[in-house]
Design a protein around this motif. Sequence first.
Motif, mmCIF file in Angstrom:
data_model
loop_
_atom_site.group_PDB
_atom_site.id
_atom_site.type_symbol
_atom_site.label_atom_id
_atom_site.label_comp_id
_atom_site.label_asym_id
_atom_site.label_seq_id
_atom_site.Cartn_x
_atom_site.Cartn_y
_atom_site.Cartn_z
ATOM 1 N N ILE A 268 0.860 -0.973 -0.009
ATOM 2 C CA ILE A 268 -0.066 0.009 0.143
ATOM 3 C C ILE A 268 0.790 1.204 -0.064
ATOM 4 N N SER A 269 0.733 2.171 -1.031
ATOM 5 C CA SER A 269 1.530 3.255 -1.110
ATOM 6 C C SER A 269 0.852 4.470 -1.678
ATOM 7 N N GLY A 270 1.599 5.331 -2.410
ATOM 8 C CA GLY A 270 0.903 6.468 -3.011
ATOM 9 C C GLY A 270 -0.010 6.371 -4.225
ATOM 10 N N LEU A 271 0.149 5.208 -4.736
ATOM 11 C CA LEU A 271 -0.431 4.747 -5.971
ATOM 12 C C LEU A 271 -2.014 4.549 -5.315
ATOM 13 N N ASN A 272 -2.036 3.745 -4.408
ATOM 14 C CA ASN A 272 -3.098 3.415 -3.542
ATOM 15 C C ASN A 272 -3.975 4.623 -3.192
ATOM 16 N N VAL A 273 -3.383 5.725 -2.559
ATOM 17 C CA VAL A 273 -4.002 6.802 -2.161
ATOM 18 C C VAL A 273 -4.337 7.699 -3.177
ATOM 19 N N ALA A 274 -3.804 7.652 -4.276
ATOM 20 C CA ALA A 274 -4.066 8.618 -5.353
ATOM 21 C C ALA A 274 -5.395 8.034 -5.837
ATOM 22 N N VAL A 275 -5.500 6.619 -6.190
ATOM 23 C CA VAL A 275 -6.812 6.076 -6.653
ATOM 24 C C VAL A 275 -7.763 6.174 -5.711
ATOM 25 N N PHE A 276 -7.705 6.070 -4.461
ATOM 26 C CA PHE A 276 -8.561 6.064 -3.414
ATOM 27 C C PHE A 276 -9.248 7.462 -3.398
ATOM 28 N N LEU A 277 -8.236 8.617 -3.208
ATOM 29 C CA LEU A 277 -8.769 10.071 -3.496
ATOM 30 C C LEU A 277 -9.652 10.045 -4.934
ATOM 31 N N GLY A 278 -8.925 9.482 -5.888
ATOM 32 C CA GLY A 278 -9.826 9.779 -7.248
ATOM 33 C C GLY A 278 -11.039 9.318 -7.019
ATOM 34 N N VAL A 279 -11.215 8.070 -6.513
ATOM 35 C CA VAL A 279 -12.542 7.459 -6.512
ATOM 36 C C VAL A 279 -13.458 8.104 -5.553
ATOM 37 N N PHE A 280 -13.050 8.630 -4.550
ATOM 38 C CA PHE A 280 -13.795 9.723 -3.327
ATOM 39 C C PHE A 280 -14.179 10.788 -4.029
#
Length: 833
Positions: A268-280
């Motif tokens: 779990i890293s920046g890529l996951n945070v970026a996609v999580f924020l994008g979906v939200f």
Amino acid sequence: MKRPIVLLVCLWITGNVLALYVSLPWLSLFSSLLFAGAAVLFMVFRLPGRLPVCALLLVLISMGYYEWHDQRNVTVLLPLAQEQELSGSGAGLRGRLAGPVAVDGDRASFALEAESIRFEGKDAFPMRGERVQVSLRLLREEEQALAAGWRRGDALTLQGTLRSPSPARNFGGFDYRRYLRLHRTHWLMTAKGADQVQVETTPLRFSIGQLLRWNDGLRSALDKRMNSIFPGEHAGFMKALLIGLQDDLDAERFQQFSNLGLTHILAISGLNVAVFLGVFIWFMRRLRVTKETYLLLAIALLPCYILITGASPSIVRAGMMAMIALFAARKGLLKDALHLTAIVAWLMLLWNPYYLLDVSFQLSFLVTLGLIVGIPRVNKLLPIASPALKNSLSITIVSQLISFPVSIYYFNQFSLLSWAANMALVPLISMVVFPSGIAALVLGLIYIPFGRSIGWLISGLNDMIFALTAYLQQFRLFQTIWPSPSLLWMAAYYLLFILLYMLLEKRRSSKEADQLMQVSLKPRLLSIGLTLSLASLMLLLWIGYTPERWNQAGTVQFIDVGQGDGILIRTPEGKHILIDGGGTLSFRKPGEEWKDRKNPYEVGRKLLVPILKKRGVHQLDMVILTHQDADHSGGLQAVLEQIPVKQFWFNGTYKSNQAMEQLFRTALERNIPLMSPNQVKTITVDSKTNLQFLYPFPNKEASIRLEKEQNNQSLVFLLHMDGTTWLFTGDMEKTTEANVLESLTMDNTFAPIDVLKVAHHGSKTSSTQEWINYWKPRLAVISVGETNSYGHPSLEVLQRLEQQDMVIYRTDQMGEVQIKVKSGILYERTKLD
């Protein structure tokens, strides 16, 4: 100075790094405060040379802060430990669970914040919350559910044995003691049976501990729900991808991702945070929520996401950067990504300087900095029209080049297909599988069939991904093994790439200015510079790939594999021979399948293969299996799967069991020739090395015999290397010793020898007086497990060896034993001297 914060953080990190290698007793928090005061005075009064002086003072402040932090990381039991040996003592421990309990087979593991400890016949000693790592062996199947029901914060009392963590027992091996110390843990406690534990459930009250307890419960609930949403092995894969739980991830699948350099997908890293924020944010926009509101909600949600996904250094870094960036966006403030990254790094190192030693922290920040700085510059150099393709290629190039030295330092492998695999799979997994997985999980929390329908579609996509990774595994030629490089080599690597970029940028600028139309030496000088830089880089990689190529000394390395044998030989001309591979003994009875673990400790996969890779063993010219007992053969399965082998030698018999069938099948599938002494008695390895088999005796029948009892079928052979003679004996016993002595001419043609590998771990069933008298070795090495249950080595054998006035080395007491040979002279060293 365009980026002063970046420079200040670089100086701070420099101080932390220097503190690792230079220990100055006068450095402390007090000295750091003094240096800080001096720096303020230099800046306030604008004294001459203030900038370089303040830079030096900042480095010293950082060193003092690290030293202060490190000096406080000691056990509160130090006064008692100085008076008596505490390791191995029975004790009663009282405290609170510091985290969730991990139950795997017959083992429950957890960390305890100890309040007090009581040794037999003594008063309780306060421990003031010091962490103790507990390993509880479960004796009955019903104890699994009991242990799994314990929760963070529960008051707990247990009786067990206190132990000091083991240091690295092999050169370059994993140092468990250091690992635990970096997590502020100095003691282990082992206990048998859940009846040794008394638990009191903590009443509900609001606190940080209670929040973490709720978070544990949430992660556990998500774990169970994902088992219902995703089928089979896909559940383990999606747990790792979405919430950072890797307990159920298939070990073979993880190895395939690791071989292709794709493990960052599962971290779990920046890529996951970026996609999580994008979906939200996409969802909030669909609901027509204002920008200020959804940015504030995103900032509030990120700490929850960090906790749910396990709060590793990489996700903490990404989450903190995202929160600061979202706050800046909400306030309309101009932000600088480099400054943002530097601030987050400094805050994390202030909180815990040991983050600097964490590979997740190192890779996370290095790749982030590389992408921030490198992508715009690489984009300018790529002659590609499509912006999307150009960006994708730039991300792959930069991330691969930046992470390469750190990756091979820690993991010692690099796939030449990694570039292609990352370009093909990272966008697919991050932009399709990950968002779809979040959707499936959210819908599955509302109504399982909704989530399961999406989970079924994701599983089909995952099957395609798994099929592709499995297919790429077939190209073993592209899988390269690298020894851990030196820090100097890594620095030279980065400097050469910086130089290459500067030269390429100058050439690009020259073309744009149309300077090539003029008669000038500049283009020629640039071409020469590029050629020399590329040649230097190729030379550096060539040296890093095989740094030992000029080493003309032979080495015999008796690796500490526990109760078993694992011996690596490097000949003077760089050939590698592995004798046995250790193994984990299992004594499971029918009906005890519940004791089996999902990810059991396996010597080959966890110890032997990593050591071989770290030492730069690109291939094994020979693997010699002396006999087929598990403590000699078990680790070889992982060796054959992960390291190329040219020849496999065995004793010409077969011990019928599943493990040996799998081992021989793997050898045949990889086209590794199976050889036995029936075919040849002497093998020339190189001009200074040969092997001479003494046992088993030649058998005219070519057929392989079934042999359940393997000890007396052990391969016995002499190694002649650079003027020295070594005798390897497997687990041969008295009967075989007598047969070998009878077959030898009694004129001492083969004796005396230089080194004897003592048979059967020093068991009294071997090493008779006649055997020792015949060979008259100068040195004896006993490969034996620490605290083994067999009582090896036998006192009588030790006395026989000592009577011959020889030097005795034991892996149980000394760890790995290495003996170097150069021009007939032996040089010995041990890991635990």
